[in-house]
Write a protein that holds these residues in place. Structure first.
Motif, PDB file in Angstrom:
ATOM      1  N   ASP A   1       0.828  -1.205   0.000  1.00  9.43           N
ATOM      2  CA  ASP A   1       0.000   0.000   0.000  1.00  9.43           C
ATOM      3  C   ASP A   1       0.865   1.259   0.000  1.00  9.43           C
ATOM      4  O   ASP A   1       0.582   2.232  -0.712  1.00  9.43           O
TER       5      ASP A   1
ATOM      6  N   GLU B   1       2.367   1.799  -3.378  1.00  8.33           N
ATOM      7  CA  GLU B   1       1.412   2.261  -4.392  1.00  8.33           C
ATOM      8  C   GLU B   1       0.885   3.663  -4.105  1.00  8.33           C
ATOM      9  O   GLU B   1       0.779   4.483  -5.017  1.00  8.33           O
ATOM     10  N   ARG B   2       0.568   3.953  -2.841  1.00  9.57           N
ATOM     11  CA  ARG B   2      -0.130   5.203  -2.538  1.00  9.57           C
ATOM     12  C   ARG B   2       0.686   6.191  -1.713  1.00  9.57           C
ATOM     13  O   ARG B   2       0.236   7.301  -1.447  1.00  9.57           O
TER      14      ARG B   2
ATOM     15  N   HIS C   1      10.809   2.222  -0.995  1.00  8.47           N
ATOM     16  CA  HIS C   1      10.175   2.698  -2.226  1.00  8.47           C
ATOM     17  C   HIS C   1      10.251   4.220  -2.409  1.00  8.47           C
ATOM     18  O   HIS C   1      10.021   4.720  -3.518  1.00  8.47           O
TER      19      HIS C   1
END
Length: 443
Positions: A40, A43-44, A199
């Protein structure tokens, strides 16, 4: 504490591995719980981090990136004795870490043929400091000083946001960051912090790192496992554990105090005593009954000592005690016996080893000069503790001149042909063909 009686048994390594006490929730089990959290964040980004902060830390609308001036200003509230202790820790740890940086070596194989072995630091590191049941400024320093000693140029620190500190990390974490000269600090905790390091989160200026280090609970350890390969990790430094090998020459009060010192970290902390004396085990149990209820975190200690991860293990002799320890692979190993050196000679698998009655694990946690970020959950059987070496990559720099290459060319071509890779050999012989053609052209 429960008792595991291994006396009178001849057990294989595989049997010992299955018998040593472990926590019910392992990093392997926790991986499936944290994998969606990591994904999560990948991605966000910031939105996912804010949702996780609200869910796990009860904090919202806070600055995920701590203003540099807030880090520097935090030292004004640091008690003078604590600041003095943290500064002394930094001095001692720098000395201990310096010994972990290998000197450059040059190997000369022949005239004009050499290999230079250098140790190159990674470019950027993400340091994690826990902030759940306790704050760990010492862990900030353990991570930061090791990386700085290795020569890492870029350091970022993450620690959970605290509701009672205006959404900033714990004040003690900020003190340590300021003393180490770290001004890139994030109020992010748990698996989300590990994911953010791996990330990156562009909206808060967090660039991805090369290596993630630092201790945490089992979920932090599991998150490291999930991102390993995207970034490097130090080890799975999860919930703490201590294993003590002791005979009847040890002081039962010392041993009991050391078992309690690790149990106060967390209800899932593991405290294990391995002894060849049932009478000594009973003496330790009596000390625990007296001391444990009086400690500040008595309830936490009672849960940890009573859990399946903690035990007294009875063995026939100290050689077997060492075998049990090797199978367990403890984060912290204490040896308190008549002949500590003899026991140490049979011990191979441990994060850090503390010899004698006057070398408690808590010394290593703070001022021994060693690093307290260590592998847990049995991973000490193949992983090492944090140090300057964690941030260094050995690189070989090879240089051959023309004559040295010519000397190896015939053998190299033979190996290339044997492996069915003739172009490997031709890459060498082409250099001499071109030289020969040039020489003929000049004549």
């Amino acid at each position: 504490m429960r008792t595991i009686d291994l006396r009178g048994q001849s057990l294989s390594r595989a049997e010992l591995l299955s018998l040593v006490p472990r926590a019910a929730l392992s990093a392997e089990t926790a991986v499936e719980q944290v994998r969606p959290l990591v994904a999560d964040v990948a991605e966000r980004g910031e939105a996912a981090l804010r949702e996780q902060a609200l869910k796990f830390d009860g904090v919202e609308d806070h600055a995920l990136r701590v203003p540099a001036e807030a880090v520097a200003a935090s030292l004004a509230d640091c008690p003078s004795d604590v600041e003095a202790a943290l500064r002394e820790l930094i001095v001692r740890l720098r000395k201990g870490s310096a010994a972990q940086v290998p000197a450059e070596q040059v190997t000369r194989l022949a005239d004009g043929a050499e290999i230079r072995q250098r140790w190159q630091p990674v470019s950027r590191v993400g340091l994690y400091a826990p902030g759940g049941k306790a704050a760990y400024p010492s862990s900030v320093i353990m991570n930061a000083v090791a990386a700085q000693t290795a020569g890492v140029p870029s350091l970022a620190l993450a620690s959970p946001a605290q509701r009672d500190n205006g959404g900033l990390p714990h004040p003690a974490v900020l003190w340590a960051a300021a003393l180490c000269g770290i001004d890139e600090v994030y109020a992010i905790g748990g698996a989300g912090a590990i994911a953010a390091f791996a990330h990156g989160v562009p909206t808060i200026g967090l660039d991805p790192v090369d290596v993630v280090t630092g201790p945490g609970n089992v979920f932090v350890a599991a998150a490291k496992r999930v991102v390993n390969g995207i970034v490097g990790i130090d080890s799975e430094a999860g919930t703490t554990e201590i294993l003590i090998i002791a005979d009847d020459s040890a002081d039962p009060g010392f041993v009991a105090a050391d078992l309690i010192s690790q149990a106060e970290h967390d209800e899932a902390a593991a405290s294990v005593l391995v002894t060849d004396s049932a009478a000594f085990a009973e003496a330790v149990a009596r000390e625990l009954e007296v001391i444990a209820p009086t400690t500040r975190h008595a309830s936490r200690v009672a849960t940890a000592l009573g859990g399946q991860q903690s035990a007294v293990i009875l063995v026939d002799d100290l050689a077997t005690a060492a075998r049990v320890s090797n199978a367990y692979g403890p984060e912290h190993l204490e040896i308190q016996t008549r002949d500590d050196a003899a026991v140490l000679a049979n011990v191979f698998d441990a994060g850090a080893i503390f010899l004698g009655g006057y070398t408690p694990v808590s010394l290593g946690d703070y001022l021994a000069g060693s690093n307290h970020v260590l592998p847990t959950g049995g991973t000490a059987r193949f992983a090492s503790g944090l140090g300057a070496h964690t941030f260094l990559r050995p690189q070989q720099v090879i240089h051959y001149d023309r004559a040295a290459l010519a000397e190896t060319s015939e053998l190299l071509v033979a190996l290339a042909q044997a492996e069915g890779l003739p172009a490997h050999g031709e890459a060498v012989t082409a250099r001499f063909k071109q030289s020969a053609q040039r020489e003929q052209g000049e004549h």
